[in-house]
Design an enzyme around this catalytic site. Structure first.
Site, PDB file in Angstrom:
ATOM      1  N   THR A  42      28.383  45.940  22.547  1.00 35.11           N
ATOM      2  CA  THR A  42      27.651  46.219  21.304  1.00 35.11           C
ATOM      3  C   THR A  42      26.321  46.873  21.641  1.00 35.11           C
ATOM      4  O   THR A  42      25.545  46.342  22.426  1.00 35.11           O
ATOM      5  CB  THR A  42      27.375  44.926  20.516  1.00 35.11           C
ATOM      6  OG1 THR A  42      26.638  44.011  21.335  1.00 35.11           O
ATOM      7  CG2 THR A  42      28.660  44.296  20.021  1.00 35.11           C
ATOM      8  N   ASN A  44      22.760  47.536  20.815  1.00 37.88           N
ATOM      9  CA  ASN A  44      21.781  46.835  19.980  1.00 37.88           C
ATOM     10  C   ASN A  44      20.676  47.788  19.531  1.00 37.88           C
ATOM     11  O   ASN A  44      20.190  48.586  20.317  1.00 37.88           O
ATOM     12  CB  ASN A  44      21.163  45.676  20.769  1.00 37.88           C
ATOM     13  CG  ASN A  44      22.171  44.594  21.100  1.00 37.88           C
ATOM     14  OD1 ASN A  44      23.207  44.868  21.711  1.00 37.88           O
ATOM     15  ND2 ASN A  44      21.891  43.383  20.694  1.00 37.88           N
ATOM     16  N   GLU A 110      23.855  44.761  15.946  1.00 38.38           N
ATOM     17  CA  GLU A 110      24.647  45.172  17.113  1.00 38.38           C
ATOM     18  C   GLU A 110      25.862  45.947  16.644  1.00 38.38           C
ATOM     19  O   GLU A 110      26.577  45.500  15.754  1.00 38.38           O
ATOM     20  CB  GLU A 110      25.175  43.983  17.911  1.00 38.38           C
ATOM     21  CG  GLU A 110      24.300  42.808  18.043  1.00 38.38           C
ATOM     22  CD  GLU A 110      24.831  41.830  19.090  1.00 38.38           C
ATOM     23  OE1 GLU A 110      25.775  42.164  19.840  1.00 38.38           O
ATOM     24  OE2 GLU A 110      24.285  40.715  19.143  1.00 38.38           O
TER      25      GLU A 110
HETATM   26  P1  ADP Z   1      23.783  44.344  25.880  1.00 38.59           P
HETATM   27  O1  ADP Z   1      23.683  42.850  25.874  1.00 38.59           O
HETATM   28  O2  ADP Z   1      22.725  45.018  26.726  1.00 38.59           O
HETATM   29  O3  ADP Z   1      23.834  44.930  24.491  1.00 38.59           O
HETATM   30  P2  ADP Z   1      26.656  44.856  26.027  1.00 38.59           P
HETATM   31  O4  ADP Z   1      27.604  44.134  26.953  1.00 38.59           O
HETATM   32  O5  ADP Z   1      26.708  44.501  24.565  1.00 38.59           O
HETATM   33  O6  ADP Z   1      25.185  44.664  26.610  1.00 38.59           O
HETATM   34  O7  ADP Z   1      26.901  46.424  26.235  1.00 38.59           O
HETATM   35  C1  ADP Z   1      26.243  47.308  25.367  1.00 38.59           C
HETATM   36  C2  ADP Z   1      26.046  48.701  25.947  1.00 38.59           C
HETATM   37  O8  ADP Z   1      27.298  49.260  26.358  1.00 38.59           O
HETATM   38  C3  ADP Z   1      25.506  49.651  24.892  1.00 38.59           C
HETATM   39  O9  ADP Z   1      24.073  49.607  24.823  1.00 38.59           O
HETATM   40  C4  ADP Z   1      26.028  51.003  25.355  1.00 38.59           C
HETATM   41  O10 ADP Z   1      25.089  51.616  26.224  1.00 38.59           O
HETATM   42  C5  ADP Z   1      27.300  50.659  26.136  1.00 38.59           C
HETATM   43  N1  ADP Z   1      28.566  50.962  25.442  1.00 38.59           N
HETATM   44  C6  ADP Z   1      29.650  51.531  26.051  1.00 38.59           C
HETATM   45  N2  ADP Z   1      30.666  51.679  25.184  1.00 38.59           N
HETATM   46  C7  ADP Z   1      30.235  51.186  23.993  1.00 38.59           C
HETATM   47  C8  ADP Z   1      30.849  51.076  22.699  1.00 38.59           C
HETATM   48  N3  ADP Z   1      32.116  51.490  22.475  1.00 38.59           N
HETATM   49  N4  ADP Z   1      30.126  50.528  21.692  1.00 38.59           N
HETATM   50  C9  ADP Z   1      28.849  50.101  21.921  1.00 38.59           C
HETATM   51  N5  ADP Z   1      28.223  50.181  23.109  1.00 38.59           N
HETATM   52  C10 ADP Z   1      28.888  50.725  24.155  1.00 38.59           C
HETATM   53 MG    MG Z   2      25.082  44.242  22.957  1.00 37.48          MG
END
Ligand code: ADP
Ligand code: MG
Length: 183
Positions: A42, A44, A110
């Site tokens: 997600t 954010n 998110e």
């Molecule tokens: P965080 O806790 O930092 O948000 P996540 O595990 O939720 O980590 O991963 C989010 C990040 O993954 C996003 O900020 C983006 O850079 C990347 N990302 C890759 N593919 C997607 C997708 N399909 N939707 C949203 N974010 C994605």
């Molecule tokens: Mg996230």
């Protein structure tokens, strides 16, 4: 899969008031809860009620619509034909809730983008067009139940957005233009 709720939501004829709702900002690091490991990363966005007044009062839950992302020109997943500096538009499903980091007093936003990205896009400017509400927040007995429900939300978003009246341009010409407006 959750068979207990419809896989398409909202009227065939298109979004209804108060939609479309807009918000935008730069993608920030989230809470590191491992969403990516669950297959549902997600992106954010910071929530600033001064810039996004509606976010103070909407119900917590799962929403759907479109995300426009200013992927860097070097990003491997820029949609073909995106002009230099242009934004790519993707369907999305998102959660609006409360941020545990701020003792659940500040809202969180998110976005799971319904597209397979070959690289992260932290720091990219993202605009969101919310077109409808899918469901309220829920407590889950297991992580598996949570993931199943989110995967079903993705299907609901895809199917609901695939209808003619739910294309960004059909939903609102003005909002569709805003979505891809150069930064
Ligand atoms: P965080 O806790 O930092 O948000 P996540 O595990 O939720 O980590 O991963 C989010 C990040 O993954 C996003 O900020 C983006 O850079 C990347 N990302 C890759 N593919 C997607 C997708 N399909 N939707 C949203 N974010 C994605
Ligand atoms: Mg996230």
């Amino acid at each position: 899969m959750s068979a207990s709720r419809p896989d398409i939501v909202c009227p065939e004829a298109g979004p209804e008031a108060p939609y479309p709702l807009r918000m935008e900002g730069k993608v920030i690091a989230g809470f590191g809860r491992g969403s990516k490991e669950l297959g549902i990363p997600t992106a954010n966005l910071p929530v600033d009620a001064a810039l996004t007044p509606w976010i103070a009062t909407v119900p917590s839950g799962v929403y759907f619509g479109y995300a426009a992302i200013a992927l860097p020109d070097t990003h491997p997943s820029r949609p073909a034909g995106t002009p230099a500096g242009g934004l790519g538009v993707f369907p999305m499903v998102m959660s609006i809730g409360y941020n545990p980091f701020y003792k659940n007093t500040v809202r969180s936003a998110e976005v799971h983008v319904l597209h397979a990205f070959a690289a992260d896009f932290y720091g990219a400017h993202m605009r969101l067009l919310l077109l409808g509400f899918i469901r309220e927040e829920k407590d889950y007995k297991s992580l598996e139940a949570l993931v199943d429900d989110i995967n079903f939300d993705c299907e609901v978003a895809r199917k609901s957005l695939a209808r003619e009246a739910w294309r960004p341009e059909a939903a609102s010409a003005e909002s569709a233009a805003w979505l891809v407006k150069p930064l």
